[in-house]
Design an enzyme around this catalytic site. Structure first.
Site, PDB file in Angstrom:
ATOM      1  N   HIS A  39      50.100  53.226  51.104  1.00 31.35           N
ATOM      2  CA  HIS A  39      48.972  53.634  50.388  1.00 31.35           C
ATOM      3  C   HIS A  39      48.282  54.723  51.309  1.00 31.35           C
ATOM      4  O   HIS A  39      48.117  54.968  52.442  1.00 31.35           O
ATOM      5  CB  HIS A  39      48.070  52.558  50.055  1.00 31.35           C
ATOM      6  CG  HIS A  39      47.055  52.896  49.018  1.00 31.35           C
ATOM      7  ND1 HIS A  39      47.540  52.854  47.832  1.00 31.35           N
ATOM      8  CD2 HIS A  39      45.718  53.180  49.059  1.00 31.35           C
ATOM      9  CE1 HIS A  39      46.411  52.904  46.898  1.00 31.35           C
ATOM     10  NE2 HIS A  39      45.581  53.154  47.770  1.00 31.35           N
ATOM     11  N   SER A  59      43.942  56.498  44.061  1.00 33.32           N
ATOM     12  CA  SER A  59      43.783  55.049  44.285  1.00 33.32           C
ATOM     13  C   SER A  59      42.222  54.442  43.340  1.00 33.32           C
ATOM     14  O   SER A  59      42.655  54.660  41.953  1.00 33.32           O
ATOM     15  CB  SER A  59      43.185  54.896  45.874  1.00 33.32           C
ATOM     16  OG  SER A  59      43.113  53.413  46.049  1.00 33.32           O
ATOM     17  N   ASP A  62      53.846  51.165  49.196  1.00 32.60           N
ATOM     18  CA  ASP A  62      52.521  50.766  48.929  1.00 32.60           C
ATOM     19  C   ASP A  62      52.579  49.422  47.912  1.00 32.60           C
ATOM     20  O   ASP A  62      53.464  49.240  47.103  1.00 32.60           O
ATOM     21  CB  ASP A  62      51.949  52.035  47.876  1.00 32.60           C
ATOM     22  CG  ASP A  62      50.577  51.746  47.341  1.00 32.60           C
ATOM     23  OD1 ASP A  62      49.806  50.813  48.133  1.00 32.60           O
ATOM     24  OD2 ASP A  62      50.150  52.411  46.638  1.00 32.60           O
TER      25      ASP A  62
END
Length: 332
Positions: free
Chosen positions: A306, A179, A275
């Site tokens: 995610h 991320s 995601d």
């Protein structure tokens, strides 16, 4: 400005072109209930993610021992180093791991990221250095970028050998980030100040955090019910981007660094089919391949949202992902 404790007062958050991210009467920004920013700029952290250095012994739950090391006392930069139990004469690859959290949350000491680093170390038989970079909004970007640069330079410091032990093979260096950690890696490696890393063999980007004012199809399709929503992503950018006299927008260079900035090494990109950031990983892969980068691979997990890679989720996809990363690293 106080950087520790539960309540931190910062300067007022500026309005951005993404007005939706700032138009909440009571709480301007709320990231998973863990950090809230009031309209007057007061930042409230529910959890203090700073972590004092200590030793974490191996156990049945955590089979890899780890120790916390201060890398730069002047900034508070620290790292947790994991060393899997192997014969002393065996040379091990080194993974520099950069955790996610929208630039604003978490640390190597948070349970999910501690366990992820542990699994990385055990699954790949590698020494893992998990970087405890400074968090926004108390320390806006490029503070996290500066911290990763400093951590990478620390590897060539004589002090590093003492902590990494003689079994660390820096000629087999990998950088892994999830991320926001993926974004930090990309920006650092693409910058003019990028440290020289002759032993760098590969980069792994797990659902890297990119953005722009123009929405992708996966962002437009978001039902705002997943772990990462468009509104939360926008809030992270508002809190993380540098303060300036100009409005901060998602077209800032930090939000979408150029693909050609990544070094010409093996790159593994992982995306989740559910995601909101899915399309950005797909786009990055396409851009790299267009540049003629042959050692680029994209793995899409169709049913995952995610942060599916966090061990607490205990999904089959996590086990599959660890196998893919292990296979990627074992090629070198």
């Amino acid at each position: 400005m106080e950087s520790r404790g539960v309540v931190v007062t910062t300067s007022r958050i500026q309005q951005t072109s993404t007005k939706e991210a700032m138009m909440y009467p009571a709480v301007a920004i709320d990231l998973w209930g863990l950090i809230q920013v009031r309209p007057d700029g007061t930042v409230t952290r529910v959890v203090d993610f700073d972590h004092p250095p200590h030793f974490v012994p191996a156990s049945a739950f955590d089979p890899v021992p780890s120790v916390d090391v201060t890398l730069d006392p002047s900034t508070g930069l620290w790292a947790r180093i994991y060393h899997p139990p192997v014969p002393a004469d065996k040379q091990l690859p080194v993974i520099v791991y950069v955790h996610g959290g929208g630039f604003c949350l978490f640390s190597p000491g948070v349970d999910d990221f501690h366990r992820l680093a542990t699994r990385l170390a055990s699954a790949t038989s590698s020494i893992v250095l998990s970087v405890g970079y400074r968090l926004a909004p108390e320390h806006r970007l490029p503070a996290a970028y500066d911290d990763l640069r400093a951590a990478l330079r620390w590897l060539s410091n004589p002090d590093a050998r003492q902590h990494l032990l003689a079994s660390a093979d820096l000629s087999r260096l990998f950088i892994v980030g999830d991320s926001a950690g993926g974004n930090i890696i990309h920006n650092v490696l693409a910058s003019n100040e990028a440290p020289k890393l002759p032993g760098l063999k590969g980069v792994v980007l797990l659902q890297p955090f990119y953005g722009s004012e123009e929405r992708t199809e996966s962002e437009k399709a978001s039902d705002e019910q997943g772990f990462l929503t468009v509104k939360i992503a926008d809030g992270c950018w508002v809190l993380a981007l540098p303060q300036s006299n100009e409005p901060r927008t998602r077209d800032h260079p930090f939000c979408c660094p150029p693909a050609e900035g990544l070094p010409d090494v093996a790159v593994m990109i992982v995306a989740g089919g559910r995601d909101v950031l899915r399309d950005r990983s797909v786009m990055l892969t396409a851009e790299l391949k267009k540049l003629g980068r042959e050692a680029v691979e994209l793995h899409v997990f169709p049913e995952e949202e995610h942060a599916f890679y966090l061990p607490s989720k205990e999904r089959e996809a996590f086990t599959e992902l660890m196998g893919l990363i292990s296979k990627f690293i074992s090629r070198f």
